[in-house]
Design an enzyme around this catalytic site. Structure first.
Site, PDB file in Angstrom:
ATOM      1  N   ASP A 283      -3.239  43.916 -10.359  1.00 56.73           N
ATOM      2  CA  ASP A 283      -2.964  42.507 -10.616  1.00 56.73           C
ATOM      3  C   ASP A 283      -1.577  42.210 -10.011  1.00 56.73           C
ATOM      4  OD1 ASP A 283      -3.693  40.323 -13.436  1.00 56.73           O
ATOM      5  OD2 ASP A 283      -3.007  39.907 -11.405  1.00 56.73           O
TER       6      ASP A 283
HETATM    7  C1  GLC Z   1      -2.685  36.503 -11.762  1.00 52.52           C
HETATM    8  C2  GLC Z   1      -3.803  36.835 -12.712  1.00 52.52           C
HETATM    9  C3  GLC Z   1      -5.037  37.326 -12.020  1.00 52.52           C
HETATM   10  C4  GLC Z   1      -5.184  36.601 -10.701  1.00 52.52           C
HETATM   11  C5  GLC Z   1      -4.059  37.069  -9.798  1.00 52.52           C
HETATM   12  C6  GLC Z   1      -4.084  36.376  -8.434  1.00 52.52           C
HETATM   13  O1  GLC Z   1      -1.451  36.932 -12.263  1.00 52.52           O
HETATM   14  O2  GLC Z   1      -3.506  37.716 -13.784  1.00 52.52           O
HETATM   15  O3  GLC Z   1      -6.135  37.087 -12.906  1.00 52.52           O
HETATM   16  O4  GLC Z   1      -6.440  36.905 -10.108  1.00 52.52           O
HETATM   17  O5  GLC Z   1      -2.793  36.893 -10.401  1.00 52.52           O
HETATM   18  O6  GLC Z   1      -3.821  35.024  -8.571  1.00 52.52           O
END
Ligand code: GLC
Length: 739
Positions: A283
């Site tokens: 993430d």
């Molecule tokens: C965010 C979220 C994740 C998302 C990623 C890209 O922090 O936790 O669910 O897909 O970043 O935007």
């Protein structure tokens, strides 16, 4: 050099052509590319940037990104969308030495250009085909815009509505969450990756992010292995079994170890026991976040921990880009670990067909055609209608009569458009969103409408009350539209107080005091606490955030043109003090048997234990009767499936859909078992007076529970079977023996 490359490629293709399965061909093609890659180029495939700036005005950041892309140091970009921009960036990626195509990814959570209900709302529909259909449309629109990969479905089980991200998932139940996870994966990916109306899906956030302590985002998670496997992992396994192309890990720690550095999760379970062949993306920045967690000393250590734990691609930490080459050269990380990650990523690029045609998803003609397909708004309307939950309908005040009505529309969300899109909307275009005001006026053509906001969502003054009271007094019925704004749920939107923000409760009381009948339409990204309104309103419709067709769907329900069929996917607490609250709780050694006798029982002295509205609850404009439960046998032996049936009858005056739910209770086991667990459901449409025999099956897997050191097991004993239209309204009971 060039001649050798093409010779190796031809040889590998020739060799490959003798093999039968498409997979070995891809494996061989991956091998041929990997043989040509330098270590630096391999590390580049593991690096993912967010690219909003990359197509914007000139900036240092833009130059930095473009330079890395040109040098083959970027395997994937997120937040680059549209045919024009993806073509532009892909062309730069193809200037790199090996011309390895770029993967474009985006958070297409509940729609791309067509905005569907938020995932929690759709989960309230319990309509698996509808859920799959909206995911497919989202994929078709995204794929036509150059996107290869969405970071969805979010499959985190969540029992804590303080957590803002409950809006993104399927609620509190493992079985419902698993069925929905599969539907969303198949909706996004279609039957086979590589079609230009499908995109890679991503099961996230692995794992147990929904159990963040105190419902506070990015907080630790501590739980037993038993709870992890029984409650939180099955939706991920369902996604993996459905062929989900990727996983995303999570920001939380699990029992002290950050998920992104957790080899128990990513290697032992996901890539080991489950044999998962896709790849794991971290993430956003989660690898670097091992430093503030106090789990890694520096970025070098974080990179080592993450790659060895099975985090294949690094979103936005630059840990792999900066540290992995030296870690491998110094022998601190085995190159095989990185090779496995590279292979997994290249495999998906081949599967999508990007090596054959890097621009196949970036076709301007298709983009123009797909993005304005009028049929998508019909799918959005159907999804929105099915997601609405009727919580109360005193004296059948609903549906409102279409004629002779003076209808007052009051409240801060009557004209809501952007709010109805909810969180995680990647396309700022709110042009299609239909407000309640617009939907109601279109539906109730003969009614006289009046409108007054009364208060804003976060207003602290009551200055607008008088106008609203006057408006109410001059109407026959008041429809109030209350709730949260879109930005009060979603990522990093935890709330300690989940009541109505601002002065909305006070406004409701002022309007109710006029003596007019009041219908409340509630919009929110989570269960809210609203006991006063629940007690005093004449009717309550929970509308979540329904996307483009919200206003029309709500008008369809209030007019009776659509008979509401939604059921709650989460328990609604009476107060935040009850949280975590969920239907599949344990009986305890001192269960409350009589609500007035709580002395020395597992109970609160200031609140009942049960929720305000239960998991699986939702009313209809008709009624249903459950009868004639039949179990195929009085007992089954281990490994056998118990078949059962019952009759569902529409005993009301109008056609309606019922979600019949099947629960079990394993009465005695070597681990205490929940008082009930959902194990099947059926959404059935019946005309007035019509009956239908519904068949359910309890397979051996549905009777199993997880026990540490033993895994999934079943034990002989008595199983109670319960069937009804809500977890707290069981209509049929029976039991059978597992021998
Ligand atoms: C965010 C979220 C994740 C998302 C990623 C890209 O922090 O936790 O669910 O897909 O970043 O935007």
């Amino acid at each position: 050099m060039k001649k050798i490359n093409s010779l190796i490629l031809i040889l590998s293709l020739g060799l490959a052509s003798s093999v039968s399965a498409q997979k070995k061909t891809i494996d061989q093609r991956v091998d041929s590319v990997m043989k040509l890659m330098t270590l630096k180029e391999k590390v580049g495939q593991l690096n993912q940037y967010s690219g909003r700036e990359v197509t914007g005005p000139s900036s240092d950041r833009k130059n930095y990104l473009l330079n890395d892309i040109k040098n083959g140091m970027v395997g994937s970009m997120l937040n680059v969308k549209g045919v024009k921009d993806t073509r532009e960036i892909q062309a730069i990626a193809l200037q790199s030495r090996l011309k390895i195509p770029m993967l474009f990814s985006l958070d297409v959570i509940h729609g791309y250009k067509t905005v569907f209900p938020i995932p929690l709302a759709e989960s309230a529909s319990w309509d698996i085909d509808a859920i799959r259909a909206t995911a497919h449309v989202a994929a078709a629109e995204a794929a036509a815009s150059g996107i290869h990969w969405t970071f969805a479905p979010m499959v985190d089980i969540a029992r804590d509505p303080r957590w803002g991200r409950v809006m993104e998932g399927a609620g509190e139940d493992t079985y419902l969450g698993s069925v929905i996870a599969r539907a969303r994966v198949l909706g996004f990916q279609g039957n086979k990756l590589g079609a230009v109306d499908g995109i890679m899906a991503c099961a996230k956030h692995f794992a147990a992010y929904g159990a963040s302590m105190a419902g506070r985002d990015y907080n630790p998670v501590d739980m037993s292995e038993q709870q992890l496997h029984e409650i939180y992992l099955p939706p991920f396994k369902a996604a993996a079994d459905a062929g989900v192309a990727t996983f995303m890990n999570s920001f939380n720690t699990l029992n002290g170890i950050p998920a992104t550095g957790n080899s128990y999760l990513q290697r032992d379970i996901l890539k080991g026991a489950w044999g998962y062949k896709g790849f794991v993306v971290s993430d956003w920045g989660s690898i670097k976040e091992m430093l503030p967690w106090g789990f890694a000393t520096d970025l070098n250590e974080a990179a080592k921990f993450a790659i060895e734990a099975g985090s294949d691609m690094d979103m936005e930490s630059e840990a792999y880009k900066k540290e992995l080459e030296s870690l491998i050269k110094s022998g601190n990380v085995n190159v095989k670990v990185a090779d496995d990650a590279v292979r997994r990523i290249l495999y998906k690029k081949f599967e999508l067909g990007l090596f054959d045609d890097p621009y196949k998803f970036s076709d301007e003609k298709r983009e123009a055609k797909v993005m304005n397909d009028p049929s998508y708004q019909k799918i959005a309307l159907a999804a929105a209608q099915k997601s609405i939950v009727l919580l109360k309908n005193k004296a059948n005040i609903l549906p409102l009569q279409k004629s002779m009505q003076r209808i007052a529309l009051i409240g801060p969300l009557v004209n809501a458009k952007r709010d109805q899109a909810g969180s995680w909307v990647v396309y700022a275009d709110t042009a299609n969103i239909v407000s309640v005001n617009e939907g109601m006026r279109a539906k109730f053509g003969n009614a006289q409408f009046s409108y007054s906001e009364g208060t804003s969502i976060t207003d602290t003054s009551t200055v607008g009350f008088n106008m609203a009271i006057t408006t109410a007094k001059n109407a026959d019925v008041v429809v109030m539209v209350l709730g949260e704004n879109w930005d009060m749920s979603g990522e990093s939107k935890s709330r300690t107080d989940i009541s109505l923000p601002g002065k909305q409760e006070e406004l409701f009381n002022a309007i109710k005091a006029t003596g007019k009948p009041v219908v409340v339409v509630m919009m929110a990204g989570r269960p809210l606490v609203f006991n006063n309104i629940a007690d005093k309103a004449d009717a309550i419709v929970y509308a979540w955030f329904l996307g483009d067709q919200g206003g029309n769907a709500i008008a369809d329900v209030l007019s009776g043109d659509y008979n509401p069929s939604g059921k709650l996917p989460m328990s609604f607490p009476r107060n935040v003090g009850q949280i975590p609250i969920f239907y599949n709780h344990y009986n305890t050694g001192r269960p409350v048997t009589k609500s007035n006798d709580i002395r020395y029982k597992s109970a609160y002295i200031d609140s009942p234990n049960d929720p305000r509205f239960a998991f699986g609850y939702g009313l209809s404009y008709t009624s249903f009767a459950y009868s004639d439960l039949k179990l195929a046998q009085a007992s089954v032996i281990k490994g056998q499936t118990m078949k059962l049936s019952f009759t569902l009858t529409n005993t009301g005056k109008v056609t309606g859909e019922e979600v019949a739910q099947l629960y079990i209770q394993d009465k005695v086991a070597s681990l205490v078992r929940p008082v009930k667990e959902l194990k099947d459901f059926a959404k059935v449409k019946l005309n007035s007076g019509e009956s239908k025999v519904i068949n359910f099956e309890l397979t051996p897997a549905k009777l199993a529970f997880y026990k540490e050191k033993f895994g999934w097991i079943t034990e002989p004993g008595i199983f109670k079977v319960m069937i009804g239209g809500s977890s707290d309204e069981i209509k049929l009971e029976g039991d059978f023996k597992l021998r």
